[in-house]
Scaffold this active site. Structure first.
Site, PDB file in Angstrom:
ATOM      1  N   GLY A 123       0.805  -1.207   0.000  1.00  0.00           N
ATOM      2  CA  GLY A 123       0.000   0.000   0.000  1.00  0.00           C
ATOM      3  C   GLY A 123       0.841   1.261   0.000  1.00  0.00           C
ATOM      4  N   GLU A 126      -1.626   6.730  -3.099  1.00  0.00           N
ATOM      5  CA  GLU A 126      -2.807   7.288  -2.460  1.00  0.00           C
ATOM      6  C   GLU A 126      -3.549   8.159  -3.465  1.00  0.00           C
ATOM      7  OE1 GLU A 126      -1.832   9.334   1.124  1.00  0.00           O
ATOM      8  OE2 GLU A 126      -0.981   7.555   2.103  1.00  0.00           O
ATOM      9  N   ALA A 129      -1.318  11.054  -3.706  1.00  0.00           N
ATOM     10  CA  ALA A 129       0.129  10.807  -3.621  1.00  0.00           C
ATOM     11  C   ALA A 129       0.473   9.596  -4.478  1.00  0.00           C
ATOM     12  CB  ALA A 129       0.554  10.580  -2.172  1.00  0.00           C
ATOM     13  N   ILE A 156      -4.166  -0.634  -5.356  1.00  0.00           N
ATOM     14  CA  ILE A 156      -3.296  -1.617  -4.720  1.00  0.00           C
ATOM     15  C   ILE A 156      -3.577  -3.023  -5.266  1.00  0.00           C
ATOM     16  CG2 ILE A 156      -2.426  -2.493  -2.534  1.00  0.00           C
ATOM     17  CD1 ILE A 156      -2.082   0.576  -3.064  1.00  0.00           C
ATOM     18  N   THR A 157      -2.565  -3.632  -5.856  1.00  0.00           N
ATOM     19  CA  THR A 157      -2.674  -4.948  -6.482  1.00  0.00           C
ATOM     20  C   THR A 157      -2.637  -6.061  -5.435  1.00  0.00           C
ATOM     21  OG1 THR A 157      -1.536  -4.081  -8.435  1.00  0.00           O
ATOM     22  CG2 THR A 157      -1.672  -6.464  -8.229  1.00  0.00           C
ATOM     23  N   ARG A 270      -3.132 -14.400 -43.257  1.00  0.00           N
ATOM     24  CA  ARG A 270      -4.238 -13.557 -43.715  1.00  0.00           C
ATOM     25  C   ARG A 270      -4.033 -13.207 -45.183  1.00  0.00           C
ATOM     26  NH1 ARG A 270      -9.467 -11.782 -43.571  1.00  0.00           N
ATOM     27  NH2 ARG A 270      -9.606  -9.507 -43.941  1.00  0.00           N
ATOM     28  N   GLY A 348      -5.892  -5.311 -38.526  1.00  0.00           N
ATOM     29  CA  GLY A 348      -6.962  -4.550 -39.145  1.00  0.00           C
ATOM     30  C   GLY A 348      -8.224  -4.570 -38.293  1.00  0.00           C
ATOM     31  N   GLU A 372       4.520   1.456 -11.129  1.00  0.00           N
ATOM     32  CA  GLU A 372       5.918   1.324 -10.677  1.00  0.00           C
ATOM     33  C   GLU A 372       6.777   2.520 -11.111  1.00  0.00           C
ATOM     34  OE1 GLU A 372       7.071  -1.135  -8.790  1.00  0.00           O
ATOM     35  OE2 GLU A 372       5.719  -2.817  -9.047  1.00  0.00           O
ATOM     36  N   THR A 374       5.982   6.300 -13.457  1.00  0.00           N
ATOM     37  CA  THR A 374       5.623   6.656 -14.825  1.00  0.00           C
ATOM     38  C   THR A 374       6.861   6.817 -15.708  1.00  0.00           C
ATOM     39  OG1 THR A 374       5.719   9.016 -14.352  1.00  0.00           O
ATOM     40  CG2 THR A 374       3.600   7.906 -13.959  1.00  0.00           C
TER      41      THR A 374
END
Length: 390
Positions: A123, A126, A129, A156-157, A270, A348, A372, A374
């Protein structure tokens, strides 16, 4: 110089086989239902994936960080949500306890986490934050032999699954002499009164990954749940994030690799105007560009992972790892986002349809440039590593 050993390549085959048998047949349904596959986690534990960097005394295999990256890449090649479940489960769940926990904390939490019987969250972020983690507003105040936590965390993962056992929470525990916030890390077990897991987010991508906001309202935990020393939380999570950035790079490599394989296969099969679309330079060159992206991203990622292992062996500096991690994370994640766009273009109209995996990878990729740290934060870290002024 670094290179993947034969053991690493053999391990890659094991994880790829697992991903193709246990994940690939189900992932479209899991994604459509936005369902976290709790039943998959113990299977990952049985394969030893959560214990790759954990010493044998705590149930792990005492392996290297490179092996973890191989596993994350191969899971991410089939599905990004499953890849981040492992990445966050180890890097943000196990690693803080393994690195900074005392003997009692390790004995209490690590066995179940390593075995895949439980998951842990971290955690940090925020509502106000994110990149500015020093602006943390969550507070922890001592009251006798307890910490009382109040505040909120976001994005939070692995924090709200049925098997989540604990979340490491960063909180303000005082003020430093220079006036900055003193931040500490505290273990908060699931089910603690005053600890509320908010409803799962509706996300653009990573539909199979578990992600929640967390609220703390007079949440009390023993002072013994402090992770490491009081006031060390800021330094701790910066180190944890360096490792996490390499892991996210591996996840991005898996994404780009999947796009390369899908686009190349589609370009070969294709037909348009009586021949495969890959016979046209406009398509062939795009697939060639994908191959370059994958190779460059993989090399940067595994160089960073190798440096991390060399640091563990005492042969490299943390500064080198931080710099390499930022470079790998920046390049690999931006390459992955571009790769999904190119692969979708090759497909496509079919690339816009959910029954084709490229659509899922397209949705999943964007968060790689955000989580993690930017891309902008990575550029800042790289610039400072080059000696440019803060």
């Amino acid at each position: 110089m670094f290179e993947l050993s034969q053991d690493h390549e053999d391990f890659r085959k094991v994880v790829r086989d697992f991903a193709e048998k246990e994940v690939a047949p189900h992932i479209a349904d899991w994604d459509r239902e936005a369902r976290f596959p709790t039943e998959l986690v113990p299977k990952m534990g049985d394969l030893g994936l959560f214990g790759l960097i954990v010493p044998a005394e705590h149930g792990g295999s005492d392996g290297d960080f490179t092996s973890l990256c191989v596993a994350i890449e191969e899971l991410g090649r089939v599905d990004q949500s499953v890849g981040i479940t492992l990445s966050a489960g180890v890097g943000l769940g196990i690693n803080p306890i393994l690195t900074y926990g005392d003997a009692e904390q390790k004995d209490r939490f690590l066995p179940d986490l390593v075995a895949g019987r439980a998951l842990a969250g971290f955690g940090l972020s925020e509502p106000e934050a994110g990149s500015d983690a020093g602006a943390t507003r969550t507070r922890a105040v001592r009251d006798g032999d307890e910490w009382v936590l109040d505040g909120a965390k976001a994005f939070i993962t692995n924090s709200g699954t049925p098997i989540t056992s604990v979340v490491t929470v960063t909180a303000r525990t005082g003020t430093n002499p220079d006036g900055s916030a003193q931040i500490s890390a505290i273990l908060v077990p699931s089910g603690t009164p005053g600890f509320t897991v908010e409803p799962a987010y509706r996300k653009l991508g990573w539909h199979v990954s578990d992600t929640h906001g967390l609220t703390f309202d007079g949440c009390r935990v023993p002072t013994a749940n402090l992770l490491g020393r009081e006031g060390d939380g800021f330094r701790q999570f910066l180190t944890i994030l360096d490792d996490g950035r390499i892991a996210i790079s591996a996840l991005a490599v898996g994404c780009a690799q999947a796009c390369l394989e899908l686009a190349a296969d589609y370009a070969r099969t294709r037909m348009a105007f009586g021949r495969p679309i890959g016979a046209n330079q406009g398509v062939a060159f795009q697939v060639a560009d994908l191959a370059v992206m994958v190779e460059s991203a993989r090399l940067l990622t595994y160089k960073a992972a190798w440096l991390k292992d060399e640091l563990h062996a005492g042969r490299r500096s943390s500064r080198e790892v931080k710099h390499a991690a930022a470079i790998a994370k920046l390049h690999s994640t931006e390459a992955a986002v571009t790769a999904t766009r190119i692969a979708t273009q090759v497909f496509g109209g079919n690339g816009f349809m959910e029954e084709y995996p490229v659509a899922r990878f397209y949705r999943d990729a964007k968060i790689l440039e955000i989580g993690e740290g930017t891309s902008e934060v990575q550029r800042m870290v790289i610039a400072r590593g080059l000696g440019l002024p803060a």
